[in-house]
Design a protein around this motif. Structure first.
Motif, short mmCIF file in Angstrom:
data_model
loop_
_atom_site.label_atom_id
_atom_site.label_comp_id
_atom_site.label_asym_id
_atom_site.label_seq_id
_atom_site.Cartn_x
_atom_site.Cartn_y
_atom_site.Cartn_z
N LEU A 191 0.48 -7.55 -7.65
CA LEU A 191 0.28 -6.12 -7.88
C LEU A 191 1.36 -5.69 -8.86
N LYS A 192 0.96 -5.06 -9.98
CA LYS A 192 1.92 -4.70 -11.01
C LYS A 192 1.79 -3.23 -11.39
N GLY A 193 2.91 -2.67 -11.84
CA GLY A 193 2.92 -1.32 -12.38
C GLY A 193 3.34 -1.36 -13.83
N TRP A 194 2.78 -0.45 -14.64
CA TRP A 194 3.02 -0.46 -16.08
C TRP A 194 3.27 0.96 -16.58
N ASP A 195 4.21 1.09 -17.50
CA ASP A 195 4.40 2.34 -18.24
C ASP A 195 3.67 2.15 -19.57
N THR A 196 2.58 2.87 -19.76
CA THR A 196 1.74 2.64 -20.94
C THR A 196 2.40 3.05 -22.24
N ARG A 197 3.55 3.70 -22.14
CA ARG A 197 4.27 4.05 -23.36
C ARG A 197 5.06 2.87 -23.89
N MET A 198 5.21 1.82 -23.07
CA MET A 198 5.95 0.64 -23.54
C MET A 198 5.41 -0.65 -22.94
N PRO A 199 4.09 -0.89 -23.06
CA PRO A 199 3.59 -2.19 -22.62
C PRO A 199 4.06 -3.25 -23.61
N VAL A 222 6.71 -2.43 -14.96
CA VAL A 222 7.72 -1.63 -14.27
C VAL A 222 8.13 -2.32 -12.98
N PHE A 223 7.17 -2.91 -12.29
CA PHE A 223 7.46 -3.67 -11.07
C PHE A 223 6.37 -4.73 -10.90
N THR A 224 6.69 -5.74 -10.12
CA THR A 224 5.74 -6.77 -9.72
C THR A 224 5.92 -7.03 -8.24
N SER A 225 4.83 -6.89 -7.48
CA SER A 225 4.89 -7.10 -6.04
C SER A 225 4.05 -8.32 -5.66
N ARG A 226 4.64 -9.15 -4.79
CA ARG A 226 3.94 -10.30 -4.23
C ARG A 226 3.63 -10.09 -2.76
N ARG A 227 3.57 -8.84 -2.34
CA ARG A 227 3.39 -8.55 -0.92
C ARG A 227 2.01 -8.98 -0.41
N HIS A 228 0.97 -8.88 -1.25
CA HIS A 228 -0.34 -9.42 -0.87
C HIS A 228 -0.30 -10.93 -1.02
N SER A 229 -0.96 -11.63 -0.09
CA SER A 229 -0.93 -13.09 -0.11
C SER A 229 -2.08 -13.70 -0.88
N MET A 230 -3.04 -12.91 -1.33
CA MET A 230 -4.15 -13.40 -2.14
C MET A 230 -4.45 -12.39 -3.24
N GLY A 231 -5.55 -12.61 -3.96
CA GLY A 231 -5.88 -11.77 -5.09
C GLY A 231 -5.98 -10.30 -4.73
N VAL A 232 -5.43 -9.44 -5.59
CA VAL A 232 -5.47 -7.98 -5.39
C VAL A 232 -6.68 -7.44 -6.15
N LYS A 240 9.06 -1.99 -2.98
CA LYS A 240 9.54 -3.25 -2.40
C LYS A 240 8.88 -3.53 -1.06
N GLN A 241 8.55 -2.49 -0.32
CA GLN A 241 7.97 -2.66 1.02
C GLN A 241 6.93 -1.57 1.26
N PRO A 242 5.72 -1.91 1.73
CA PRO A 242 4.69 -0.88 1.95
C PRO A 242 5.02 0.01 3.14
N LEU A 243 4.46 1.21 3.10
CA LEU A 243 4.60 2.12 4.24
C LEU A 243 3.85 1.60 5.46
N ALA A 244 2.66 1.03 5.21
CA ALA A 244 1.81 0.57 6.32
C ALA A 244 1.00 -0.63 5.87
N ASP A 245 0.67 -1.49 6.83
CA ASP A 245 -0.11 -2.70 6.59
C ASP A 245 -1.22 -2.74 7.64
N THR A 246 -2.47 -2.59 7.18
CA THR A 246 -3.60 -2.50 8.11
C THR A 246 -4.56 -3.66 7.89
N PRO A 247 -4.74 -4.55 8.87
CA PRO A 247 -5.75 -5.62 8.75
C PRO A 247 -7.15 -5.04 8.94
N VAL A 248 -8.09 -5.47 8.10
CA VAL A 248 -9.45 -4.90 8.14
C VAL A 248 -10.54 -5.96 8.29
#
Length: 538
Positions: free
Chosen positions: A301-309, A313-323, A354-362
């Protein structure tokens, strides 16, 4: 990508052809295997006419199909429409006066007609064989007239296979615009035009071909917050904030586009490499539209500032598979929802990624997430083999609860749910002295589409609520039966303005709205069905 992840991917590639020969899963996918997306070759099974797995002809019990209770909530099936192709995208129009319009996109994977037979006697499912990706766009009108078939088809349009669609939340040049991401590698804008027969049609407005040959997998408008509550906050879009689109593709790239009302329509702003494999999803931060988010098959999961691609801005590996699903909350600044093949929905505070507010299995790969247009804490999730779910995120946001509350969970047998959306239509209680009016006659409604001489298609592959030649009638017991005499266990229609509730498609009566009753739509693979639901959360 780590060694273990690359090993899993190679194993998946080796098993794809064998998996395509299997029937649809009767249980959730193992956690070691990702749930496939429509662009994934593993869905050749769902998209192949000659391999289609039919639904059982046995009627489904009402408790398991048309009505279910969860956390004090009930969902009822109002209509099931056969989309003929595998359906993967459904979108209600958010613009006042047009909110009864519903678009449904389909994805069909077929071998070319002139493809020679395999001389080696193989299964004919070689993943390297060229495929033709066909699609169809349907436009429906919702008609609240007591009919058992409230959705009426008003247009169908054959296209390249459709992977994603989104309506713009503000009119452009006096018209509603629908953005479509297709398998031809293009983002197309369709303009809603009033026809001579007092109906609507979608007509081509602009098309943009992405840089590299591939599939356009998703898109999002920068207007996600702009279309809400304008009657309370009557501000126009600022001139220094141009109308923008973000799109992702199967090559892992993101494309930022801008829309000109005068022409030539879509124009490229920037394109950059965001992920090593498919970029399944891209979405704006609706509160700060210079920021976009992306999710890929690399599990990032990544964040981008489109004014400077192209610097993230950040890269998260919190998900264990494809986002594969992301949506910024249009109601609460700094709240972001993401979903993954790992069968979890994560809720984030964008000030701390860095850490999600909540993690819900579905219990299902999360292909799409949609915040409710008016109820700020409700989140609708398309969970593939896990059906669809509604999460109440209030305690997770306000009380730091570790998981969102599952307000509704509904599994569809023998179907994979890929498309979900809330209707912007809402229920308003009328005074006793005011007569009930059809939706098209309500003061804040746009005149309805033509309904004469239209046959309601309720056919479902292998298991039909009713054939189009055997109409449905109320059985007087809260259910539905065939006019020929047979009783149907799964109700397919009801009068929606019971208890003097009137449906409204403008914001005039929002303060008196009954948001305990909601309309929503889902669409799914295998059964080719678009479902219309009514959910009572009271």
């Amino acid at each position: 990508m780590g060694v273990a992840e690359r090993g899993r991917r190679r194993k998946w590639e080796e098993c794809r052809a064998r998996a395509e020969q299997c029937p649809p899963p009767s249980r959730p996918w193992p956690r070691s295997r990702r749930s496939p997306g429509p662009a994934d070759p593993a869905l050749n099974l769902a998209s192949s006419a000659r391999l289609r797995h039919p639904l059982s002809a046995t009627p489904v019990a009402a408790a398991s199909f048309s009505e279910c209770w969860a956390a004090g909530s009930r969902v009822r099936l109002l209509q099931a429409v056969d989309a003929e192709h595998t359906a993967d995208s459904v979108e209600w129009c958010p613009l006042e006066g047009c909110r009864r319009l519903l678009a449904c996109g389909t994805y069909q994977l077929r071998k070319p007609e002139d493809q020679p037979a395999d001389p080696g006697g193989k299964s004919g499912l070689d993943v390297d064989e060229p495929q033709v990706r066909l699609g169809r766009l349907y436009l429906y009108s919702f008609n609240e007239d007591g009919s058992t078939c409230p959705l009426v088809e008003i247009q169908r349009r054959d296209t390249s296979a459709i992977l994603d669609m989104k309506w713009c939340h503000v009119p452009v040049g006096g018209h509603a615009l629908l953005g479509v991401a297709d398998a031809g590698g293009s983002v197309e804008l369709l303009r809603l035009v009033r026809s001579e027969q007092n109906s609507y049609t979608l007509e081509p407005f602009s098309r943009f071909a992405l840089e590299k040959r591939g599939l356009a997998l998703s898109l999002d408008w920068s207007t996600g917050k702009a279309g809400r509550f304008l009657h309370w906050f009557p501000v126009s879009r600022a001139s220094d904030q141009p109308l923008k689109l973000i799109s992702s593709d199967s090559n892992g790239q993101l494309s930022l586009l801008k829309v000109s009302e005068a022409g030539p329509g879509l124009q490229a702003v920037a394109t950059w490499q965001a992920h090593h494999f498919e970029a399944w999803i891209a979405a704006f931060n609706y509160w700060q539209t210079e920021v976009v988010y992306s999710g890929g098959d690399d599990g990032l999961l990544k964040g981008w500032d489109t004014r400077m691609p192209p610097t993230s801005v950040f890269t998260s590996r919190r998900h264990s598979m494809g986002v594969c699903s992301i949506q910024s909350s249009p109601h609460q600044e700094n709240v972001l929802a993401t979903g993954s093949y790992d069968e979890h929905v994560l809720l984030w505070d964008t000030r701390n990624m860095k850490q999600p507010l909540a993690d819900t299995p579905v219990q299902g790969g999360v292909w799409r997430l949609k915040w409710h247009p008016f109820r700020r804490h409700l989140l609708l999730a398309a969970c593939v083999h896990g059906g669809f779910k509604v999460l109440n995120c209030q305690r997770a946001v306000e009380e730091k609860q570790e998981a969102c509350t599952v307000a509704l969970s509904h599994i569809l047998p023998n179907a994979l749910v890929y498309g979900v959306d809330w209707s912007w239509l809402y229920f308003h209680r009328l005074p006793q002295a005011q007569p009930l009016l059809p939706l098209g006659s309500f003061p804040c409604s746009d005149p309805g589409a033509k309904t004469a001489d239209v046959v309601c298609n309720l056919k479902v592959k292998g298991q039909s609520p009713a054939s189009s030649s055997d109409p449905l009638v109320d059985d007087g017991e809260g259910g539905t039966k065939l006019q020929g005499g047979g009783r149907l266990k799964a109700p397919c229609g009801s009068r929606l303005h019971a208890s003097r509730l009137q449906i409204c498609d403008c914001d005039l009566y929002l303060e008196a709205a009954n948001f305990d009753i909601n309309l929503l739509a889902t669409c799914s693979f295998y059964d080719h069905v678009l479902h219309l639901w009514k959910w009572d959360s009271s």
